[in-house]
Write an enzyme that holds these catalytic residues in place. Structure first.
Site, mmCIF file in Angstrom:
data_model
loop_
_atom_site.group_PDB
_atom_site.id
_atom_site.type_symbol
_atom_site.label_atom_id
_atom_site.label_comp_id
_atom_site.label_asym_id
_atom_site.label_seq_id
_atom_site.Cartn_x
_atom_site.Cartn_y
_atom_site.Cartn_z
ATOM 1 N N GLU A 137 0.837 -1.201 0.000
ATOM 2 C CA GLU A 137 0.000 0.000 0.000
ATOM 3 C C GLU A 137 0.872 1.251 0.000
ATOM 4 O OE1 GLU A 137 -3.411 1.745 2.985
ATOM 5 O OE2 GLU A 137 -3.457 -0.398 2.516
ATOM 6 N N GLU A 139 -3.477 10.367 2.739
ATOM 7 C CA GLU A 139 -4.738 10.485 3.466
ATOM 8 C C GLU A 139 -4.890 11.912 3.989
ATOM 9 O OE1 GLU A 139 -5.962 6.283 5.392
ATOM 10 O OE2 GLU A 139 -4.254 7.258 6.365
#
EC number: 2.4.1.207
Length: 343
Positions: free
Chosen positions: A109, A113
């Protein structure tokens, strides 16, 4: 010189250094139909009539998200994004790559964010990476922005090659991770798709969960446009791996794959002014820095053993003096300058 004046000088320097060295002048942009698919909350995913942009909504019933139609063995993932305005505490907008749907226990990943905030306080954001399910070794960095991301679109990009990862905000490289052998499987190596989501993370996103999402301000709307996806499209479970060398060569030949001297200076200034947490300086969490960490003395001196900024001393006195003299709470270190002269 006041904190506000210093920030404005920082912005002007960025403009002068980077105006003629854009890494994103010739991007191949795609429509939603040819590159993306709805992920969840279909009723809260609104595509524009020309299919070149999409709005993701969060209401009290559901968030929403989309996913790239293909998975890529290394790639460049980029979009112009505009975040919700006003009260956004508890709201998270994520732009990231992952293969968790295929490799549930060994997923890779790369994250950007955005973390919402109470009214009058700025959005924050964080970057992170995992390889081979190494979620117990988080590699978070957290930052402020030098602009209000809810007023205009800005480009956010992730480059991932076999040798490096670069996170970009507009023309500013904000983080570079160079692969080395000591990272082992912690460096993302399996095919990943692009995701974008908006969701309620009231339990942790704002002040550790102190402030929750308030649906009086719903729907919260994140807008995306000018999608760009480059990479080697692959089937992640095929038995014979594809040869992606040509695609990697293409990625590494692009301007967004290298950081010139002006951009590196801008990255250094950004990290000195706007990074407020780094796992590399969190000696309580990692007594020995993880192998990819590059310890910069000028950065390290600003952080406590928790990896968070030191507050106090001259900076704290300057903030108090500015508040008394100008009575403008927006010049506190936690605020973002509102400057229209952005890249």
């Amino acid at each position: 010189m006041s904190k506000s004046s210093y920030n404005h000088i920082f912005i002007l320097i960025l403009c002068l250094c980077l105006r003629s060295s854009s890494a994103f002048t010739n991007l191949n942009t795609l429509s939603f139909e040819e590159s993306l698919s709805p992920l969840f909350g279909d009723a809260n995913l609104v595509r524009s009539p020309d299919d070149l942009s999409v709005r993701l909504l969060l209401d009290r019933y559901t968030g929403s998200g989309f996913i790239s139609s293909n998975m890529y063995q290394h790639g460049f993932y980029s979009s112009m994004i505009k975040l919700p305005a006003d009260y956004t505490a508890g709201v998270v907008v994520a732009f990231y790559t992952s293969n968790g749907d295929v490799f549930e226990k060994t997923h890779d990943e790369l994250d950007i964010e955005f973390l919402g905030n109470i009214k009058g306080k700025p959005w924050r954001f964080q970057t992170n990476l995992y390889g081979n399910g190494s979620t117990h070794r988080g590699r978070e960095e957290r930052y402020r922005l030098w602009f209000d991301p809810s007023k205009e679109f800005h480009r956010y990009s992730i480059l991932w090659t076999p040798h490096k990862i670069i996170f970009w905000v507009d023309d500013v490289p904000i983080r570079e991770v160079i692969r080395n052998d000591a990272m082992g499987a912690d460096y993302p190596a399996k095919p990943m798709a692009l995701y974008a989501t908006i969701w309620d993370a009231s339990d942790w996103a704002t002040s550790g969960g102190k402030y929750k999402a308030n649906y009086k301000f719903a729907p919260f709307v994140a807008e995306f446009k000018s999608f760009s996806l480059d990479g080697c499209s692959v089937d992640p479970i095929q038995e014979v791996p594809m040869d992606c060398s040509d695609s990697v060569d293409f990625l590494e030949s692009q301007d967004y794959s290298s950081i010139n001297s002006h951009q590196r200076a801008a990255m250094r200034r950004f990290r000195q002014r706007f990074m407020y947490y780094s796992y590399c300086y969190d000696t309580l969490r990692y007594p020995e820095p993880l192998p990819e960490c590059v310890i910069v003395p000028a950065e390290k001196d600003r952080f406590k053993e928790t990896g968070r900024l030191k507050f106090g001393g001259t900076e704290a006195r300057e903030r108090r003096r500015n508040r008394r003299q100008q009575r403008r709470p927006e010049i506190e270190i936690e605020s973002d300058p509102d400057d229209r002269k952005l890249l």
